[in-house]
Structures are given as C-alpha cells and as structure tokens.
Design a protein around this motif. Structure first.
Motif, PDB file in Angstrom:
ATOM      1  N   ILE A 143       0.813  -1.209   0.000  1.00 57.56           N
ATOM      2  CA  ILE A 143       0.000   0.000   0.000  1.00 57.56           C
ATOM      3  C   ILE A 143       0.852   1.268   0.000  1.00 57.56           C
ATOM      4  O   ILE A 143       0.329   2.363  -0.219  1.00 57.56           O
ATOM      5  N   GLY A 144       2.161   1.132   0.173  1.00 58.77           N
ATOM      6  CA  GLY A 144       3.056   2.272   0.044  1.00 58.77           C
ATOM      7  C   GLY A 144       3.596   2.445  -1.355  1.00 58.77           C
ATOM      8  O   GLY A 144       4.586   3.153  -1.562  1.00 58.77           O
ATOM      9  N   LEU A 201      16.095  -3.410   4.096  1.00 59.10           N
ATOM     10  CA  LEU A 201      15.254  -3.032   5.232  1.00 59.10           C
ATOM     11  C   LEU A 201      16.064  -2.283   6.280  1.00 59.10           C
ATOM     12  O   LEU A 201      17.176  -2.681   6.631  1.00 59.10           O
ATOM     13  N   GLN A 202      15.503  -1.204   6.790  1.00 58.05           N
ATOM     14  CA  GLN A 202      16.204  -0.374   7.770  1.00 58.05           C
ATOM     15  C   GLN A 202      15.249   0.035   8.884  1.00 58.05           C
ATOM     16  O   GLN A 202      14.040   0.135   8.685  1.00 58.05           O
ATOM     17  N   GLY A 203      15.791   0.261  10.060  1.00 58.38           N
ATOM     18  CA  GLY A 203      14.998   0.753  11.177  1.00 58.38           C
ATOM     19  C   GLY A 203      13.838  -0.155  11.513  1.00 58.38           C
ATOM     20  O   GLY A 203      13.975  -1.381  11.602  1.00 58.38           O
ATOM     21  N   VAL A 204      12.661   0.470  11.691  1.00 55.76           N
ATOM     22  CA  VAL A 204      11.475  -0.278  12.092  1.00 55.76           C
ATOM     23  C   VAL A 204      11.079  -1.315  11.047  1.00 55.76           C
ATOM     24  O   VAL A 204      10.428  -2.316  11.366  1.00 55.76           O
ATOM     25  N   ALA A 205      11.465  -1.105   9.773  1.00 58.24           N
ATOM     26  CA  ALA A 205      11.130  -2.080   8.723  1.00 58.24           C
ATOM     27  C   ALA A 205      11.731  -3.448   9.013  1.00 58.24           C
ATOM     28  O   ALA A 205      11.153  -4.478   8.646  1.00 58.24           O
ATOM     29  N   ARG A 206      12.869  -3.489   9.687  1.00 61.31           N
ATOM     30  CA  ARG A 206      13.483  -4.779  10.016  1.00 61.31           C
ATOM     31  C   ARG A 206      12.650  -5.520  11.060  1.00 61.31           C
ATOM     32  O   ARG A 206      12.576  -6.747  11.049  1.00 61.31           O
ATOM     33  N   ALA A 227       5.899  11.429   9.405  1.00 58.82           N
ATOM     34  CA  ALA A 227       6.830  11.506  10.528  1.00 58.82           C
ATOM     35  C   ALA A 227       8.055  10.632  10.282  1.00 58.82           C
ATOM     36  O   ALA A 227       9.192  11.038  10.582  1.00 58.82           O
ATOM     37  N   ALA A 228       7.850   9.437   9.725  1.00 58.67           N
ATOM     38  CA  ALA A 228       8.972   8.541   9.449  1.00 58.67           C
ATOM     39  C   ALA A 228       9.913   9.154   8.421  1.00 58.67           C
ATOM     40  O   ALA A 228      11.145   9.035   8.529  1.00 58.67           O
ATOM     41  N   LEU A 229       9.350   9.830   7.424  1.00 60.15           N
ATOM     42  CA  LEU A 229      10.168  10.408   6.364  1.00 60.15           C
ATOM     43  C   LEU A 229      10.891  11.675   6.818  1.00 60.15           C
ATOM     44  O   LEU A 229      12.081  11.857   6.539  1.00 60.15           O
ATOM     45  N   THR A 230      10.186  12.551   7.502  1.00 60.20           N
ATOM     46  CA  THR A 230      10.823  13.798   7.939  1.00 60.20           C
ATOM     47  C   THR A 230      11.902  13.532   8.983  1.00 60.20           C
ATOM     48  O   THR A 230      12.892  14.265   9.052  1.00 60.20           O
ATOM     49  N   ALA A 231      11.745  12.480   9.765  1.00 57.31           N
ATOM     50  CA  ALA A 231      12.785  12.128  10.741  1.00 57.31           C
ATOM     51  C   ALA A 231      14.097  11.767  10.055  1.00 57.31           C
ATOM     52  O   ALA A 231      15.180  11.903  10.645  1.00 57.31           O
ATOM     53  N   GLY A 272      13.050   0.585   1.684  1.00 58.39           N
ATOM     54  CA  GLY A 272      13.468  -0.034   2.936  1.00 58.39           C
ATOM     55  C   GLY A 272      12.995   0.716   4.163  1.00 58.39           C
ATOM     56  O   GLY A 272      13.292   0.326   5.291  1.00 58.39           O
ATOM     57  N   ILE A 273      12.230   1.800   3.948  1.00 56.96           N
ATOM     58  CA  ILE A 273      11.732   2.641   5.038  1.00 56.96           C
ATOM     59  C   ILE A 273      10.277   2.281   5.317  1.00 56.96           C
ATOM     60  O   ILE A 273       9.458   2.248   4.396  1.00 56.96           O
ATOM     61  N   ALA A 274       9.944   2.037   6.577  1.00 58.01           N
ATOM     62  CA  ALA A 274       8.565   1.767   6.975  1.00 58.01           C
ATOM     63  C   ALA A 274       8.153   2.769   8.041  1.00 58.01           C
ATOM     64  O   ALA A 274       8.979   3.255   8.825  1.00 58.01           O
ATOM     65  N   SER A 275       6.864   3.072   8.082  1.00 60.06           N
ATOM     66  CA  SER A 275       6.358   3.984   9.104  1.00 60.06           C
ATOM     67  C   SER A 275       6.338   3.286  10.464  1.00 60.06           C
ATOM     68  O   SER A 275       6.203   2.061  10.550  1.00 60.06           O
TER      69      SER A 275
END
Length: 524
Positions: A61-62, A164-169, A216-220, A374-377
């Motif tokens: 959905i992203g 995959l990075q951060g919360v996506a992992r 928020a995930a992207l701006t961070a 690789g970025i997830a909210s």
C-alpha cells in the motif's frame, strides 16, 4: 500442444471468470470475489491488495499502480495512472548541490507519495460494484492471521532483506532473520490501515493518523514530505497508446509509464524476419537485444511526467523505428547506449482478471526495488516505495526531479487485440518489462506458440550488466552470442514473470501463469 511427457503445465480454460497472478491465494480471492457477484475490477483490486501481504518485497500500500481496463458499459479500453508524485518541496538542484548525480535508492529522497490506494478507491467507486469493505476484507483477514511464505517469495526476501532499515526490520523479519519457506508472515499494522480505508475511503490513508505516521517517518530521516502532499494525491484517467505487430494491436499505458518502449521495440523488430529465425537461437536473441538497447535509449531520453513528455509521437512513429532498425548489425553487438542507466530491479506484481461479462482488467502494482526504499512507518509499518529513484538529476532533462511531478515508471500493464480476441497480459521484471511484452507478443505472432509456452519460453535481456541469458538457452547459443560481442551472463534470478488471459471468440477464457513465480491461473 505441449509434450505431456515433459515438465510443464497446460493453459487453464473456463467460461465464467478468470484470474492469473503470481500467488495462488490472490488468484483464489479474486475468483471468490467474482463468484460473489463482483466484477473484474473488484476482483483485481482485492487480489492486488492481498499480494502486498503475500509478496511484501514486491508491492504494498506504500506503492503505485497502473491499470488498463475495458469499460463495463461501452467496452472502450481505458487507462488509469495511479502513480504518485514527488513532494512539492523536492528539488533536483538541491540534490545536485549535495554532490549527488542520482537519487539515493534507500533514502527519503526516493520516496514519492504512494498513489495506488487513491487509484483503488477511485476505481472501486467508479467501476466496481461491491464496495471497498467487501473488496478489502480478504486482505485484512490474511494480514491479521498471516500467510505462509512461498518459495519464490522466500528467495527474493533473502536477496533483498539488506534494504530493510529501522522499524522495517522489525516488521518484515522474524526474530531478525529472513522468513523460511512456509513460515507465517503477519502484518497487523497494515490490517488496521486497510480497515480505515474500508471505512473512510482514500481519506483513511491520505489524511489523519496514517498519513501523519508516514510523514513523521520520512521527515525524521530528512524527507521534505508534508501532509498537504498526501492530501493532494489524485490518480489520473488517461488514454492508452498503441501500435501494431503482425496484424495484432498492442495497447500500453502512456507516460509516465514506459509502455511506448515496448511498441517502439516491436516496431524495430518488424523490420527483421523474426519468424524465420530459430525461436531460441542466437540470431533472435541478438536482434532483440539490439532493438532493446535502441528502444530503451529512446525511453531514457523522452519518457517522463505526462506533462513533460514532449516526443511521444516521435517514439511511436514508424519512420523512427525504421531509422533505428537500420543501425542494427546482425554480425556485431553494439555498445549499450550511455543513457541506458536506470537502476534495474525485478520487483513488481501483476494481476489480470476477466469476468462473466468479459470486462478485462490488466493491473500492475509495485514498490519499485525489492522492499522499496526499505523505510517503513513506525506505527503502522507501511513500507514505502522508492519510485523517486526513477527521476533524473540532470538539469533540464524532461524527467528531472521536480516537486509535484511523476517520475518515469517501469511498470506497464498491457492488452493485445487480434480481431475478436482480446488478451490482457503483463510481464513483471522492472526494466525488462517492455522487452518482456515484445518477447511474449513475438512468441505468439512469429512462432504461433501456445499461450503457456509463450510465457514459459527462455528469456534474454540486454541489461546494464551485459546480455542476461537464462539457463533455458543452450551453451552453444551463449557462445554464439559471446562471439557476436555480447557480454553474456547467466542471471541468478529468473528474468521477469508473466500472466495472461486470452478472451477467445468462442467465449472460452484461456489463461497462463509464469512458472518463474509462485502463482497460477484460476477460473470458475
């Protein structure tokens, strides 16, 4: 007819409704929607959204989508552009000032606003019959309960997990590792997002908590995305482009999709006696590779946001193909044009559905590279595409990254019309897709292959790494191609994956599904 003593599968035949796609659960859900009275659009959306759970490395959905479909009332062939735009504040100049020559693949700079959900909501409302709550219910159920990881999915997961990075992992690995074949993958955060979309429509995704979570995930990470960018996202109704090959008409999605590349490639190939060549011999692979180099070079020069693609008719003109065909030397491979520089990926899903009223849908849906950016909210675990990597950073290029514009896309649905026969089809595989469309059409028109055989047949592709030649070709052919000057490589991953349904004049639906994927064709 195929040799029944050799491994393979036959076409699936039925008369009521049919789906062909890359995962059996999605095919089953689509057919179930048809049996419950939904039309082909309802079924295609239901199956596509579920594929984001069954094949999360491919789509979700992203991401974005493109759709070709026949109008259920008039029968006219229509197109819908469900690709998202760069945030308003995006700027190629800003990236050039940072010393970059290409958009970073796995940073927030590559994340364009997801467009697929807006497109699905629009199509459900304007074309579908069941409503979003019914269409999304199967995906919600499977996202909560989980799905067993299929063999090809596990293979891709292992290949792409480094993205995959951060919360996506946490969301897409199990105890920090790649899921094994048969292990259950769950996505409860996505189930909640889908429930909100079922209740609120597009606003459940593009406004409120879901949009806030993604922003928020992207701006961070330094992204320039805003809630206004999400709220402004809208799909676009448009008109297919077409060309003819050996008496059949190929319909493709217009820019910013790369469908015109397939038409140009077939126009070039029409200047050669393809039917007189061995179907899996060196001569055909060579001329196809040379045609691809020329057609893809044109793509990279011209295809961009629809409002910035100025030379589409030049790409489609017969005289352009004739001039390019004259540049092909049957005795020697040309160097790959310098412009053929797209970051290649192989991660997309495709679904086609035909219903009892013979409405046909050809839908392709992707997050671009394996696991996208690789970025997830954080809250909902929405994995975000990296379609912005399709932009150029070259100043003044038609496809230059500009706020509010759409990048050149590799995903393309297609339909082939031959008299009273219509065939929605698609070939996944990133950059390979136009070449894949040309190969399937040529298999059918030049060599009279059965539909399943046309998808099963070995493939080759002139990529940036050299001429990829699948193991289905003989070593002798590979040597002949090397002798012509090609840098021949055997790809570790199969080239593409195709699905097709042929609506025959006798009323029978005939479908095929590529064995390079886990899926199937299923009808009732």
């Amino acid at each position: 007819m195929r040799d029944f003593q050799s491994p393979g599968r036959s076409e699936v035949l039925t008369t009521n409704g049919m789906c062909a796609t890359s995962h059996p659960l999605a095919a089953l859900v689509a057919v179930d929607i048809l049996r419950r009275g939904g039309n082909a659009m309802d079924a295609a959306i239901a199956g596509a959204v579920l594929l984001g759970i069954c094949e999360p490395q491919m789509t979700g959905i992203g991401g974005d989508c493109f759709v070709l479909y026949t109008d259920p009332d008039s029968g006219a062939l229509k197109a819908l552009n469900g690709s998202g735009r760069a945030p308003k504040a995006a700027s190629a100049a800003a990236l050039r000032d940072r010393g970059l020559s290409a958009v970073p693949l796995h940073g927030p700079e590559a994340v364009t606003i997801p467009g697929a959900i807006d497109a699905f909501c629009h199509l459900s409302e304007t074309v579908g019959t069941l409503g979003l709550d019914a269409i999304l219910a199967p995906a919600i159920q499977y996202a909560e309960a989980g799905v067993p990881v299929a063999a090809r999915v596990a293979f891709d997961w292992a290949t792409d997990q480094g993205t995959l990075q951060g919360v996506a992992r946490d969301r897409y690995l199990i105890d920090g590792r790649v899921p094994r074949v048969g292990e259950i993958f769950r996505a409860p955060g996505q189930a909640e997002v889908l429930r909100r979309i079922a209740r609120q429509g597009r606003d459940g995704f593009y406004t409120g908590e879901v949009a806030e979570d993604i922003c928020a995930a992207l701006t961070a990470l330094g992204g320039v995305h805003t809630l206004e960018d999400f709220a402004a996202t809208r799909c676009t109704e448009t008109t297919p482009v077409s060309g003819q090959y050996k008496g059949a008409d190929l319909f493709e999605h217009p820019p910013n999709g790369q469908g015109a590349t397939a038409i140009l490639m077939l126009n070039i190939l029409s200047h050669f006696d393809i039917a007189g060549m061995e179907p899996f011999g060196a001569a055909r692979a060579h001329v196809e590779a040379e045609a691809a180099k020329l057609a893809y070079d044109a793509r990279n020069r011209f295809i961009a946001d629809p409002d910035r693609t100025a030379r589409l008719q030049h790409m489609l003109a017969p005289e352009t193909a004739a001039q390019l065909a004259g540049r092909i030397d049957m005795a020697r491979a040309m160097a790959s044009p310098a412009a053929l520089s797209e970051a290649v990926h192989k991660d997309t899903i495709y679904i086609t559905v035909v219903d009892r009223d013979r409405m046909a849908v050809s839908l392709i849906y992707s997050i671009f590279h394996g696991f996208g950016s690789g970025i997830a909210s954080d809250r909902f675990g929405v994995l975000l595409q990296n379609r912005g990597a399709g932009f150029s950073l070259e100043a003044g290029h038609p496809n230059e990254m500009t706020g509010g514009n759409r990048p050149m896309h590799t995903i393309i649905p297609a339909m082939l019309r031959d008299g009273d026969t219509l065939m929605p089809f698609g070939v996944m595989g990133g950059a390979y897709q136009p070449n894949g469309h040309a190969r399937v059409v040529s298999n059918l028109r030049d060599f009279g292959m059965d539909l399943q055989a046309a998808l099963d047949a070995p493939r080759s592709f002139a990529d940036t790494t050299g001429l990829e030649v699948e193991r289905g070709y003989s070593d002798a052919v590979r040597q002949e191609l090397a002798d012509l000057g090609h840098s021949v490589v055997v790809p570790e991953t199969p080239i593409g994956g195709a699905q097709a349904i042929r609506i025959r004049p006798d009323g029978v639906l005939e479908a095929a599904s590529d064995p390079r994927k886990d899926g199937c064709a299923l009808g009732y």
